[in-house]
Design an enzyme around this catalytic site. Structure first.
Site, PDB file in Angstrom:
ATOM      1  N   GLU A  81      27.425  21.450 109.476  1.00 56.53           N
ATOM      2  CA  GLU A  81      26.427  21.751 110.500  1.00 56.53           C
ATOM      3  C   GLU A  81      26.195  23.255 110.621  1.00 56.53           C
ATOM      4  O   GLU A  81      27.137  24.038 110.624  1.00 56.53           O
ATOM      5  CB  GLU A  81      26.862  21.192 111.857  1.00 56.53           C
ATOM      6  CG  GLU A  81      27.028  19.681 111.873  1.00 56.53           C
ATOM      7  CD  GLU A  81      25.721  18.915 111.686  1.00 56.53           C
ATOM      8  OE1 GLU A  81      24.641  19.537 111.704  1.00 56.53           O
ATOM      9  OE2 GLU A  81      25.798  17.684 111.499  1.00 56.53           O
ATOM     10  N   ARG A  91      21.661   9.176 123.492  1.00 57.91           N
ATOM     11  CA  ARG A  91      20.994   7.903 123.169  1.00 57.91           C
ATOM     12  C   ARG A  91      21.772   6.719 123.718  1.00 57.91           C
ATOM     13  O   ARG A  91      21.217   5.674 124.019  1.00 57.91           O
ATOM     14  CB  ARG A  91      20.880   7.807 121.631  1.00 57.91           C
ATOM     15  CG  ARG A  91      20.190   6.565 121.095  1.00 57.91           C
ATOM     16  CD  ARG A  91      20.133   6.579 119.574  1.00 57.91           C
ATOM     17  NE  ARG A  91      21.428   6.745 118.921  1.00 57.91           N
ATOM     18  CZ  ARG A  91      22.323   5.765 118.749  1.00 57.91           C
ATOM     19  NH1 ARG A  91      22.052   4.537 119.158  1.00 57.91           N
ATOM     20  NH2 ARG A  91      23.481   5.994 118.149  1.00 57.91           N
ATOM     21  N   CYS A 144      29.163  15.444 120.105  1.00 58.24           N
ATOM     22  CA  CYS A 144      29.496  16.340 118.996  1.00 58.24           C
ATOM     23  C   CYS A 144      28.779  17.674 119.149  1.00 58.24           C
ATOM     24  O   CYS A 144      29.376  18.742 118.974  1.00 58.24           O
ATOM     25  CB  CYS A 144      29.113  15.719 117.649  1.00 58.24           C
ATOM     26  SG  CYS A 144      30.232  14.400 117.162  1.00 58.24           S
ATOM     27  N   HIS A 166      30.033  16.908 110.249  1.00 53.74           N
ATOM     28  CA  HIS A 166      29.881  15.473 110.493  1.00 53.74           C
ATOM     29  C   HIS A 166      30.308  14.718 109.234  1.00 53.74           C
ATOM     30  O   HIS A 166      29.940  15.102 108.122  1.00 53.74           O
ATOM     31  CB  HIS A 166      28.424  15.122 110.833  1.00 53.74           C
ATOM     32  CG  HIS A 166      28.158  15.051 112.297  1.00 53.74           C
ATOM     33  ND1 HIS A 166      27.258  15.887 112.932  1.00 53.74           N
ATOM     34  CD2 HIS A 166      28.667  14.235 113.271  1.00 53.74           C
ATOM     35  CE1 HIS A 166      27.235  15.578 114.232  1.00 53.74           C
ATOM     36  NE2 HIS A 166      28.072  14.592 114.462  1.00 53.74           N
TER      37      HIS A 166
HETATM   38  N1  PCA Z   1      30.220  11.395 116.840  1.00 52.60           N
HETATM   39  C1  PCA Z   1      29.372  11.542 118.001  1.00 52.60           C
HETATM   40  C2  PCA Z   1      30.315  11.876 119.129  1.00 52.60           C
HETATM   41  C3  PCA Z   1      31.680  11.583 118.645  1.00 52.60           C
HETATM   42  C4  PCA Z   1      31.531  11.378 117.189  1.00 52.60           C
HETATM   43  O1  PCA Z   1      32.448  11.222 116.401  1.00 52.60           O
HETATM   44  C5  PCA Z   1      28.267  12.564 117.811  1.00 52.60           C
HETATM   45  O2  PCA Z   1      27.804  12.759 116.672  1.00 52.60           O
HETATM   46  O3  PCA Z   1      27.830  13.182 118.787  1.00 52.60           O
END
Ligand code: PCA
Length: 211
Positions: A81, A91, A144, A166
């Protein structure tokens, strides 16, 4: 000895596990180099409690680098990211039932922060190891992104570099999403973390999107 704090999230949205924590916990205590050791800890998937947990971990471990992980189901690769934005737009409800919509992460903070990790060098190192990876320009607008934003906010100006990755879903018989094996994700994190630690100035290499 330097500490790299690696965080992963608890499961959310009715999933029994969260790959981000499965990856992180397998790297807890791993010595990446003579001078660098990983400490992995879990964060709650809740807008109300994730900020306090993150602050506590930073105070307790005083890391020299921080990489936070989260699950992005639907994405096929390790998404390095680049941008955290000052916006909640959930969401789905979080694990405490909260669903903030169109509110800021930090009311007095800037609109966005960039990752202070060498995102292009990390992608390059992963691809050279044949692990699918890309630079992503959105970490979403859920917990996140909140953690990523607050991480950058807390460490701005300290010289401690930090960022967010991610990870995709793990293989499962019924998942409709693209997947990546746990061992590949763990190896990918090891490679990305080393590249981040060893690269002071990011490589300049095209990687953006036209649209
Ligand atoms: N993914 C979510 C929150 C926790 C996670 O592992 C996100 O992308 O916000």
């Amino acid at each position: 000895m330097n500490t790299l704090l690696l965080t992963g999230f608890e499961p959310f949205d009715q999933d029994p596990i969260n790959p981000s924590w499965e990856v992180a916990r397998r790297l807890d205590g791993v010595q990446l180099r003579d001078d660098l050791r990983i400490v992995a800890r879990q964060l709650p998937c809740a807008f109300a409690t994730a900020p306090g947990s993150l602050a506590q971990l930073l105070a307790e471990h005083r890391p020299q680098m921080v990489i936070a992980l989260g699950l992005a189901s639907g994405r096929p690769d390790l998404s390095i990211e680049r941008v955290a934005i000052n916006l909640h737009d959930a969401r789905i409800p979080d694990n405490l039932g909260q669903q903030p919509i169109d509110t800021p992460v930090a009311p007095d903070g800037p609109a966005a922060y960039f990752s202070t990790l060498p995102v292009k060098a990390m992608v390059k190192a992963l691809r050279e190891a044949a692990i699918p990876a890309s630079v992503s320009h959105t970490a979403g607008t859920f917990v996140c992104n909140q953690v990523f934003y607050l991480l950058q906010h807390s460490l701005a100006g300290t010289g401690i570099r930090s960022g967010f990755i991610h990870v995709p879903c793990l293989p499962a018989p019924t998942t409709p999403h693209p997947t990546m094996a746990l061992a590949t994700q763990v190896e990918g994190l090891r490679i990305a973390a080393l590249a981040a630690w060893e690269t002071a100035v990011d490589v300049v290499e095209s990687g953006g999107q036209v649209s």
